[in-house]
Design a protein around this motif. Structure first.
Motif, PDB file in Angstrom:
ATOM      1  N   THR A 181      16.818  14.270  -8.389  1.00  0.00           N
ATOM      2  CA  THR A 181      15.823  14.315  -7.311  1.00  0.00           C
ATOM      3  C   THR A 181      15.222  15.702  -7.199  1.00  0.00           C
ATOM      4  OG1 THR A 181      17.007  12.593  -6.105  1.00  0.00           O
ATOM      5  CG2 THR A 181      15.456  13.921  -4.851  1.00  0.00           C
ATOM      6  N   GLN A 182      16.055  16.731  -7.264  1.00  0.00           N
ATOM      7  CA  GLN A 182      15.541  18.094  -7.187  1.00  0.00           C
ATOM      8  C   GLN A 182      14.627  18.399  -8.369  1.00  0.00           C
ATOM      9  OE1 GLN A 182      18.966  20.621  -6.717  1.00  0.00           O
ATOM     10  NE2 GLN A 182      19.139  20.175  -4.531  1.00  0.00           N
TER      11      GLN A 182
ATOM     12  N   ARG B  52       9.617   5.725  -3.765  1.00  0.00           N
ATOM     13  CA  ARG B  52       8.835   6.247  -4.890  1.00  0.00           C
ATOM     14  C   ARG B  52       9.696   7.061  -5.845  1.00  0.00           C
ATOM     15  NH1 ARG B  52       3.045   8.087  -2.382  1.00  0.00           N
ATOM     16  NH2 ARG B  52       2.373   6.014  -1.778  1.00  0.00           N
ATOM     17  N   ILE B  53      10.618   7.835  -5.302  1.00  0.00           N
ATOM     18  CA  ILE B  53      11.513   8.620  -6.154  1.00  0.00           C
ATOM     19  C   ILE B  53      12.388   7.686  -6.987  1.00  0.00           C
ATOM     20  CG2 ILE B  53      13.492  10.190  -6.145  1.00  0.00           C
ATOM     21  CD1 ILE B  53      12.183  11.579  -3.726  1.00  0.00           C
ATOM     22  N   ILE B  54      12.975   6.680  -6.351  1.00  0.00           N
ATOM     23  CA  ILE B  54      13.823   5.733  -7.081  1.00  0.00           C
ATOM     24  C   ILE B  54      13.002   4.978  -8.120  1.00  0.00           C
ATOM     25  CG2 ILE B  54      15.173   3.610  -6.833  1.00  0.00           C
ATOM     26  CD1 ILE B  54      16.116   4.766  -4.117  1.00  0.00           C
ATOM     27  N   ARG B  55      11.796   4.558  -7.752  1.00  0.00           N
ATOM     28  CA  ARG B  55      10.937   3.845  -8.696  1.00  0.00           C
ATOM     29  C   ARG B  55      10.599   4.721  -9.901  1.00  0.00           C
ATOM     30  NH1 ARG B  55       5.205   2.184  -6.760  1.00  0.00           N
ATOM     31  NH2 ARG B  55       4.584   3.970  -7.947  1.00  0.00           N
ATOM     32  N   GLU B  56      10.376   6.000  -9.658  1.00  0.00           N
ATOM     33  CA  GLU B  56      10.071   6.914 -10.757  1.00  0.00           C
ATOM     34  C   GLU B  56      11.287   7.095 -11.665  1.00  0.00           C
ATOM     35  OE1 GLU B  56       7.620   9.105 -13.127  1.00  0.00           O
ATOM     36  OE2 GLU B  56       7.090   7.883 -11.391  1.00  0.00           O
TER      37      GLU B  56
ATOM     38  N   LYS C  53       7.047  17.584  -9.333  1.00  0.00           N
ATOM     39  CA  LYS C  53       5.946  17.080  -8.507  1.00  0.00           C
ATOM     40  C   LYS C  53       5.257  18.224  -7.776  1.00  0.00           C
ATOM     41  CE  LYS C  53       4.667  12.859  -7.674  1.00  0.00           C
ATOM     42  NZ  LYS C  53       3.731  12.224  -8.574  1.00  0.00           N
ATOM     43  N   TYR C  54       6.035  19.133  -7.198  1.00  0.00           N
ATOM     44  CA  TYR C  54       5.462  20.277  -6.493  1.00  0.00           C
ATOM     45  C   TYR C  54       4.660  21.159  -7.442  1.00  0.00           C
ATOM     46  CZ  TYR C  54       8.444  19.187  -2.476  1.00  0.00           C
ATOM     47  OH  TYR C  54       9.062  18.566  -1.414  1.00  0.00           O
ATOM     48  N   ALA C  55       5.166  21.394  -8.643  1.00  0.00           N
ATOM     49  CA  ALA C  55       4.447  22.204  -9.626  1.00  0.00           C
ATOM     50  C   ALA C  55       3.124  21.542  -9.991  1.00  0.00           C
ATOM     51  CB  ALA C  55       5.302  22.414 -10.870  1.00  0.00           C
ATOM     52  N   PHE C  56       3.143  20.246 -10.179  1.00  0.00           N
ATOM     53  CA  PHE C  56       1.919  19.510 -10.512  1.00  0.00           C
ATOM     54  C   PHE C  56       0.903  19.605  -9.374  1.00  0.00           C
ATOM     55  CE2 PHE C  56      -0.542  15.569 -10.210  1.00  0.00           C
ATOM     56  CZ  PHE C  56      -1.243  15.641 -11.400  1.00  0.00           C
TER      57      PHE C  56
ATOM     58  N   ARG D  70       0.829  -1.208   0.000  1.00  0.00           N
ATOM     59  CA  ARG D  70       0.000   0.000   0.000  1.00  0.00           C
ATOM     60  C   ARG D  70       0.864   1.260   0.000  1.00  0.00           C
ATOM     61  NH1 ARG D  70      -5.461  -0.860   0.266  1.00  0.00           N
ATOM     62  NH2 ARG D  70      -6.193  -2.689   1.402  1.00  0.00           N
ATOM     63  N   ALA D  71       1.913   1.282   0.820  1.00  0.00           N
ATOM     64  CA  ALA D  71       2.741   2.481   0.938  1.00  0.00           C
ATOM     65  C   ALA D  71       3.668   2.658  -0.252  1.00  0.00           C
ATOM     66  CB  ALA D  71       3.563   2.430   2.227  1.00  0.00           C
ATOM     67  N   LEU D  72       4.269   1.572  -0.732  1.00  0.00           N
ATOM     68  CA  LEU D  72       5.284   1.692  -1.767  1.00  0.00           C
ATOM     69  C   LEU D  72       4.715   1.602  -3.172  1.00  0.00           C
ATOM     70  CD1 LEU D  72       8.010  -0.556  -0.139  1.00  0.00           C
ATOM     71  CD2 LEU D  72       7.768   1.925   0.009  1.00  0.00           C
ATOM     72  N   LEU D  73       3.746   0.753  -3.374  1.00  0.00           N
ATOM     73  CA  LEU D  73       3.202   0.539  -4.717  1.00  0.00           C
ATOM     74  C   LEU D  73       1.822   1.149  -4.898  1.00  0.00           C
ATOM     75  CD1 LEU D  73       4.269  -3.194  -5.118  1.00  0.00           C
ATOM     76  CD2 LEU D  73       5.468  -1.146  -5.906  1.00  0.00           C
ATOM     77  N   VAL D  74       1.300   1.790  -3.866  1.00  0.00           N
ATOM     78  CA  VAL D  74      -0.018   2.412  -3.871  1.00  0.00           C
ATOM     79  C   VAL D  74      -1.069   1.393  -4.353  1.00  0.00           C
ATOM     80  CG1 VAL D  74      -1.283   4.513  -4.455  1.00  0.00           C
ATOM     81  CG2 VAL D  74       1.191   4.560  -4.456  1.00  0.00           C
TER      82      VAL D  74
END
Length: 155
Positions: free
Chosen positions: A120-121, A93-97, A127-130, A25-29
């Motif tokens: 990452t930045q 999630r960042i690494i998966r992306e 992500k923040y803009a979205f 649930r947490a990692l793969l939603v």
């Protein structure tokens, strides 16, 4: 994850499955359906084999397997575990992306600290803009709905 979980005593198998559910649930939603399927494959590993195993033996066990899966999916314990691992799930999630977007190039990014920091930045800025655009859109929709209902609909 399991050694870090404290609380009332549960059967080891129950807690193992709840940790597995919480991580999915947490990692793969994962939603309930995806989680149920993952648990089905856990309890019936021969399901993906071409032969399918012994169908008659499996047919006798299906009601028990389904009730066990429902019990695990509906258990509130996994949601408590999800809250505990939420901070760590951001990194995953960042690494998966990175891997999803870049494929083999992701290995180069993850191997170099400077590239990883820059990527990452950039990812977080995107992500923040979205999320900001989504919040503005929802806010504008809420304000327009309020104005429409108060101005044009009779009280």
């Amino acid at each position: 994850m399991q050694p870090r979980i404290q609380g009332p005593e549960f059967e080891k198998d129950f807690l193992d499955v709840q940790v597995r559910c919480a991580c999915r649930r947490a990692l793969l939603v994962a939603d309930d359906a995806a989680l149920s399927y993952a648990l089905w494959l856990l309890y019936v590993p021969q399901w993906k084999e071409e032969s399918g195993g012994d169908i008659e033996t499996l047919a006798d066990r299906i009601p028990a397997i389904i009730s066990t899966i429902r019990m695990h999916v509906e258990s509130p314990i996994q949601w408590q575990i999800v809250q505990k691992i939420k901070k760590e799930s951001v990194y995953f999630r960042i690494i998966r992306e990175f891997v999803r977007r870049g494929g083999n190039e992701a290995l180069n990014v993850l191997a170099d600290e400077k590239k990883m920091e820059a990527a990452t930045q950039a990812f977080l800025a995107e992500k923040y803009a979205f999320e900001n655009a989504k919040a503005r859109s929802n806010g504008a929709r809420a304000v327009s709905y309020l104005l429409f209902t108060k101005l044009f609909l009779p009280a």
